[in-house]
Write an enzyme that holds these catalytic residues in place. Sequence first.
Site, short mmCIF file in Angstrom:
data_model
loop_
_atom_site.label_atom_id
_atom_site.label_comp_id
_atom_site.label_asym_id
_atom_site.label_seq_id
_atom_site.Cartn_x
_atom_site.Cartn_y
_atom_site.Cartn_z
N THR A 151 0.85 -1.20 0.00
CA THR A 151 0.00 0.00 0.00
C THR A 151 0.88 1.24 0.00
O THR A 151 0.66 2.18 -0.78
CB THR A 151 -0.95 -0.01 1.21
OG1 THR A 151 -1.80 -1.15 1.11
CG2 THR A 151 -1.80 1.25 1.27
N ASN B 219 -5.44 -9.67 -7.80
CA ASN B 219 -5.64 -10.25 -6.48
C ASN B 219 -7.00 -10.94 -6.32
O ASN B 219 -7.15 -11.83 -5.50
CB ASN B 219 -5.47 -9.18 -5.39
CG ASN B 219 -6.26 -7.93 -5.68
OD1 ASN B 219 -6.10 -7.31 -6.73
ND2 ASN B 219 -7.12 -7.55 -4.77
N GLN C 166 0.85 -9.77 -5.93
CA GLN C 166 0.31 -11.14 -5.94
C GLN C 166 1.16 -12.09 -6.78
O GLN C 166 0.96 -13.29 -6.74
CB GLN C 166 -1.15 -11.15 -6.43
CG GLN C 166 -2.12 -10.45 -5.51
CD GLN C 166 -2.34 -11.18 -4.18
OE1 GLN C 166 -1.96 -12.34 -4.00
NE2 GLN C 166 -2.96 -10.50 -3.23
N ALA D 17 5.78 -8.53 1.76
CA ALA D 17 6.25 -9.79 2.35
C ALA D 17 5.13 -10.74 2.78
O ALA D 17 5.24 -11.95 2.63
CB ALA D 17 7.13 -9.47 3.56
N HIS D 18 4.03 -10.17 3.31
CA HIS D 18 3.04 -11.07 3.93
C HIS D 18 2.20 -11.84 2.91
O HIS D 18 1.36 -12.65 3.28
CB HIS D 18 2.15 -10.30 4.91
CG HIS D 18 1.13 -9.40 4.29
ND1 HIS D 18 -0.21 -9.70 4.29
CD2 HIS D 18 1.24 -8.21 3.65
CE1 HIS D 18 -0.88 -8.71 3.70
NE2 HIS D 18 -0.02 -7.80 3.30
N THR E 237 13.07 4.86 10.35
CA THR E 237 14.03 3.79 10.64
C THR E 237 13.63 2.52 9.91
O THR E 237 12.48 2.09 9.97
CB THR E 237 14.07 3.54 12.17
OG1 THR E 237 14.38 4.78 12.80
CG2 THR E 237 15.10 2.49 12.53
N CYS F 44 -9.77 -6.02 1.47
CA CYS F 44 -10.13 -4.62 1.71
C CYS F 44 -11.58 -4.38 1.32
O CYS F 44 -12.25 -3.53 1.87
CB CYS F 44 -9.24 -3.70 0.88
SG CYS F 44 -7.68 -4.40 0.48
N1 PMP Z 1 -1.66 -4.69 -4.26
C1 PMP Z 1 -2.25 -5.89 -4.40
C2 PMP Z 1 -2.41 -6.47 -5.77
C3 PMP Z 1 -2.70 -6.59 -3.28
O1 PMP Z 1 -3.29 -7.79 -3.42
C4 PMP Z 1 -2.52 -6.02 -1.99
C5 PMP Z 1 -2.99 -6.74 -0.74
N2 PMP Z 1 -4.34 -7.15 -0.78
C6 PMP Z 1 -1.90 -4.76 -1.90
C7 PMP Z 1 -1.48 -4.15 -3.04
C8 PMP Z 1 -1.68 -4.11 -0.56
O2 PMP Z 1 -0.64 -4.76 0.11
P1 PMP Z 1 -0.26 -4.51 1.64
O3 PMP Z 1 -1.17 -5.36 2.45
O4 PMP Z 1 1.17 -4.94 1.74
O5 PMP Z 1 -0.40 -3.07 1.91
#
Ligand code: PMP
Length: 379
Positions: free
Chosen positions: A70, A147, A175, A195-196, A232, A322
């Site tokens: 994001t 996504n 993705q 990363a997640h 940081t 989201c």
């Molecule tokens: N871009 C895409 C294509 C995603 O799938 C997501 C997470 N749903 C994001 C951006 C946002 O990622 P983050 O959770 O690391 O802010």
Amino acid sequence: MIYFDHNATSPLLPLARQAWLEAAEQFIGNPSSPHRLGSRADAALTAAREQLAGILDCDSPDIVWTSGATESNNMALHHWAASRESAEEVWISAIEHPSVLEPAKSYFPKQLRLIPASRSGTVDLNWVRDRLRRKRPACVAVMAANNETGVLQPWPELLALCREEDIPFFCDATQWIGKLPAKGLGQCDFVSGSAHKFGGPRGVGFLKCPAQGRVQPLLFGGQQEEGRRAGTENVAGVLSMMAALEAREAALRRGEIEMRLRWRRQFERLLGEALPGSVVVGAGQERLWNTVSALMPEADGRQRWVVKLDKLGLAVSTGSACASGREEPSHVLAAMGYAPSEASRALRFSGGWETTEEEWTALSAGLVKVHRGMQPARV
Ligand code: PMP
């Protein structure tokens, strides 16, 4: 609980957890501090930057560590807003994640042009080709893999078109990275990752952006990351992310997605047979091996599917994390030409590297069970 919501977030890989713990103990200094403990932390970040640059195929100074995709996406759009000529158009695909679309709408209320998508879920290359004959946009942004649907986008072709015209190209590869080989993505001018989504920790990611020329920072207040991102750096998070990414890239080199693709296809076949009226979105397209977006038969609201599957121990989603919870139809399905009544039947099943064939089978069995329960009782 069987987890089919990896596109929202994936559990932390044990080896990434281990890397985090070791880094947190080993690199206690602030990378900007003048003493040796600071220099050691800084050196660890430099090594990680080189490692990621090697994976993406770009120069290591091009990498900026961020808090996730994001932030990276907002940073790319902020940079464009601050550096473009005001009359120039900005072309962004209609199926981007909200973290690209929303800042784009806010920064470019008049100049934003949405690149349309086809019914099968890919962005329209011909729209870009045709319009390029008449217009020169300030920049183009198209994601690598969607996504919600998992449909792979023609980013290499778009990159080539933009290269010919010397137009900056931005690819949100959140993705894609960690599910498909990242090599070559570094050729895009801007690339974001998080990363997640591949077994690293939450709250850490990166933006690949041109080291040459000034990138306009989104965050001010420190000279970190060559003045491109104040704050940081999350050293342990970065090292843990890289441990996860290395593990995923190694699995890709071993060809471990072939059988997972088979499981996904088998699930889709079962779904089609057992639930007449269900539709796999983007069925004919190349899609991520882990993702199935499907319209359920016209039985009931999708929220009820989610709740009933949850009761059976299956965690699935209605779309992007989201957007789920809000019952607005997905902007992605709308851009693909699905009517709100169709889009309101969409569920997203997204497995992960650790998902087994048995779990895919349990998912199809769960869907059949819920579907049966929703049928009106026969008298
Ligand atoms: N871009 C895409 C294509 C995603 O799938 C997501 C997470 N749903 C994001 C951006 C946002 O990622 P983050 O959770 O690391 O802010």
